[in-house]
Design a protein around this motif. Sequence first.
Motif, PDB file in Angstrom:
ATOM      1  N   ARG A 159      44.587  44.814  48.076  1.00  0.00           N
ATOM      2  CA  ARG A 159      43.894  44.271  46.907  1.00  0.00           C
ATOM      3  C   ARG A 159      42.404  44.127  47.231  1.00  0.00           C
ATOM      4  O   ARG A 159      42.034  43.710  48.331  1.00  0.00           O
ATOM      5  N   VAL A 160      41.575  44.496  46.266  1.00  0.00           N
ATOM      6  CA  VAL A 160      40.144  44.212  46.384  1.00  0.00           C
ATOM      7  C   VAL A 160      39.949  42.731  46.088  1.00  0.00           C
ATOM      8  O   VAL A 160      40.222  42.270  44.976  1.00  0.00           O
ATOM      9  N   GLU A 161      39.501  41.980  47.082  1.00  0.00           N
ATOM     10  CA  GLU A 161      39.313  40.540  46.926  1.00  0.00           C
ATOM     11  C   GLU A 161      37.949  40.212  46.325  1.00  0.00           C
ATOM     12  O   GLU A 161      37.819  39.335  45.476  1.00  0.00           O
ATOM     13  N   ARG A 162      36.924  40.918  46.798  1.00  0.00           N
ATOM     14  CA  ARG A 162      35.570  40.589  46.373  1.00  0.00           C
ATOM     15  C   ARG A 162      34.689  41.825  46.533  1.00  0.00           C
ATOM     16  O   ARG A 162      34.797  42.542  47.529  1.00  0.00           O
ATOM     17  N   THR A 163      33.824  42.042  45.558  1.00  0.00           N
ATOM     18  CA  THR A 163      32.835  43.109  45.633  1.00  0.00           C
ATOM     19  C   THR A 163      31.456  42.490  45.537  1.00  0.00           C
ATOM     20  O   THR A 163      31.161  41.757  44.578  1.00  0.00           O
ATOM     21  N   ILE A 164      30.633  42.783  46.532  1.00  0.00           N
ATOM     22  CA  ILE A 164      29.276  42.231  46.609  1.00  0.00           C
ATOM     23  C   ILE A 164      28.294  43.380  46.451  1.00  0.00           C
ATOM     24  O   ILE A 164      28.354  44.367  47.191  1.00  0.00           O
ATOM     25  N   ASN A 200      24.273  44.257  46.296  1.00  0.00           N
ATOM     26  CA  ASN A 200      22.931  43.732  46.585  1.00  0.00           C
ATOM     27  C   ASN A 200      22.958  42.232  46.854  1.00  0.00           C
ATOM     28  O   ASN A 200      22.086  41.483  46.409  1.00  0.00           O
ATOM     29  N   GLY A 201      23.988  41.796  47.581  1.00  0.00           N
ATOM     30  CA  GLY A 201      24.112  40.390  47.953  1.00  0.00           C
ATOM     31  C   GLY A 201      24.717  39.499  46.892  1.00  0.00           C
ATOM     32  O   GLY A 201      24.935  38.306  47.135  1.00  0.00           O
ATOM     33  N   HIS A 202      25.012  40.048  45.718  1.00  0.00           N
ATOM     34  CA  HIS A 202      25.541  39.250  44.605  1.00  0.00           C
ATOM     35  C   HIS A 202      27.022  39.563  44.423  1.00  0.00           C
ATOM     36  O   HIS A 202      27.416  40.726  44.340  1.00  0.00           O
ATOM     37  N   THR A 203      27.856  38.534  44.337  1.00  0.00           N
ATOM     38  CA  THR A 203      29.280  38.750  44.078  1.00  0.00           C
ATOM     39  C   THR A 203      29.457  39.178  42.624  1.00  0.00           C
ATOM     40  O   THR A 203      29.310  38.371  41.698  1.00  0.00           O
ATOM     41  N   VAL A 204      29.749  40.455  42.451  1.00  0.00           N
ATOM     42  CA  VAL A 204      29.895  40.993  41.097  1.00  0.00           C
ATOM     43  C   VAL A 204      31.359  40.993  40.655  1.00  0.00           C
ATOM     44  O   VAL A 204      31.654  41.063  39.461  1.00  0.00           O
ATOM     45  N   TYR A 205      32.285  40.896  41.625  1.00  0.00           N
ATOM     46  CA  TYR A 205      33.711  40.851  41.278  1.00  0.00           C
ATOM     47  C   TYR A 205      34.461  39.988  42.283  1.00  0.00           C
ATOM     48  O   TYR A 205      34.263  40.115  43.502  1.00  0.00           O
ATOM     49  N   GLN A 206      35.318  39.114  41.767  1.00  0.00           N
ATOM     50  CA  GLN A 206      36.275  38.391  42.607  1.00  0.00           C
ATOM     51  C   GLN A 206      37.367  37.811  41.735  1.00  0.00           C
ATOM     52  O   GLN A 206      37.143  37.451  40.579  1.00  0.00           O
ATOM     53  N   GLN A 207      38.569  37.757  42.298  1.00  0.00           N
ATOM     54  CA  GLN A 207      39.724  37.136  41.650  1.00  0.00           C
ATOM     55  C   GLN A 207      39.925  37.620  40.217  1.00  0.00           C
ATOM     56  O   GLN A 207      40.177  36.845  39.296  1.00  0.00           O
ATOM     57  N   ALA A 245      35.461  46.242  40.081  1.00  0.00           N
ATOM     58  CA  ALA A 245      36.812  45.764  40.387  1.00  0.00           C
ATOM     59  C   ALA A 245      37.495  46.628  41.435  1.00  0.00           C
ATOM     60  O   ALA A 245      38.416  46.165  42.120  1.00  0.00           O
ATOM     61  N   GLY A 246      37.029  47.864  41.578  1.00  0.00           N
ATOM     62  CA  GLY A 246      37.612  48.772  42.556  1.00  0.00           C
ATOM     63  C   GLY A 246      36.875  48.821  43.878  1.00  0.00           C
ATOM     64  O   GLY A 246      37.219  49.628  44.749  1.00  0.00           O
TER      65      GLY A 246
END
Length: 440
Positions: free
Chosen positions: A411-416, A418-425, A84-85
């Motif tokens: 704001r952190v919008e999205r964390t990727i 290894n190519g995978h979206t692990v966090y968003q919204q 998330a960070g």
Amino acid sequence: MKTLIQGGTLVNEGQSFEGSIIVEDGQISLILQGHTTPEASFDEIIDASGCFVLPGIIDDHVHFREPGLTEKADIDTESRAAAAGGVTTYFDMPNTVPQTTTIEALEEKQALAREKSHVNYAFFFGATNSNTELFAQLDPHRVPGIKLFMGSSTGNMLVDRREVLERIFSTSPLPIMTHCEDTAIINRNMAEAKQKYGDDPKVTHHPEIRSEEACYESTRLAVELAMQYGARLHVAHLTTEKELQLFGNDTHITAEATVSHLYFCDRDYNALGTRIKCNPAIKTQRDRDALREALNDGRITVVGTDHAPHLLSQKEGGCARAASGMPMIQFSLVTMLELVDQGVLTIERLVELMCHNPARLFEVSQRGYLREGYQADIVLVRPGAGWMVTKDVILSRCGWSPMENHMYLWRVERTICNGHTVYQQGRVDTSYIGQSVYFR
């Protein structure tokens, strides 16, 4: 899986530019500058308009508390907070229960992470007075370094005998990361404080007890030993202006500052009390401002968090009774971006300190940069997106933060990862498991 990230401002290796990133099979396959739209089909197109696109943050210093201290935190909960960070890789410290001072304990942690960590991971090996013979058995491709407590620790992880220190500095095949505080000076200061103020002095006295002298003398010794034996030394969480004079001339001797010591100063104890009690102590505004200045001239090489959760009940009391440490990983990047807004550093320098330099110093393979062929560890951050830290957004198991009720404009919008979206919204994909970091 083929993904296009387009429309954002990429920040990488000292430059910021509009561009796009193509991700294939977990890696960055192509980086395009400008508004070029590739003529290809994609499984996913991520619109990064209005966002800055950074390499995933590498936090070289966390305490995720597992095994043995899981009432405070564990690998699952804290890696959620990391995601998330915007943190895609962390290096965990060895003062758990059992301590990570045997090969078996190290393997146990790695096995736990393979099941529970939602971002990438590695684990430091802890030095003791009697385990230096194990250093040769460590896999240098899986372990970032040796953590050495030259003060301020419990049990046999406190190493302050000169002959043992010399053995560690002369034999370590890996970087040595030190916690530098002189225990004898701290004990003397604590005894004097208790005589003046009672058995549990108020937290405002914490920087007097864990003083500039205690930090400087221990850091000076670490630098002296590293120079004597040619060891690769990385000093954790510098807190004083005086210590900074020891750094900047030798690329094999580097220093970390934490977000907490860069953000807070002793004036904040009155409002936040033991919530900002940590070791070494947060010190004067002059020290904090000197650390901020050192971000830009090479004396500070890495910014980490020393993320160290405790239950609030364990933070009750003063200098003697309240536990030291605070959870910061979820808010580290947005806090540093606040310092960017204040003119303390540029966003390009932030990326050097939190992404490139940890990767370079620890020789992390294929992470820490936006480069073709590298793992797609990427974070999208949006400026001008005001939000407040409330209890319901805190993901660390301890359930509190010194940043509660603070208003952020990034704001952190999205964390990727290894190519995978692990966090968003506001949501972490807890089905995803990160990778073990490989060191060259």
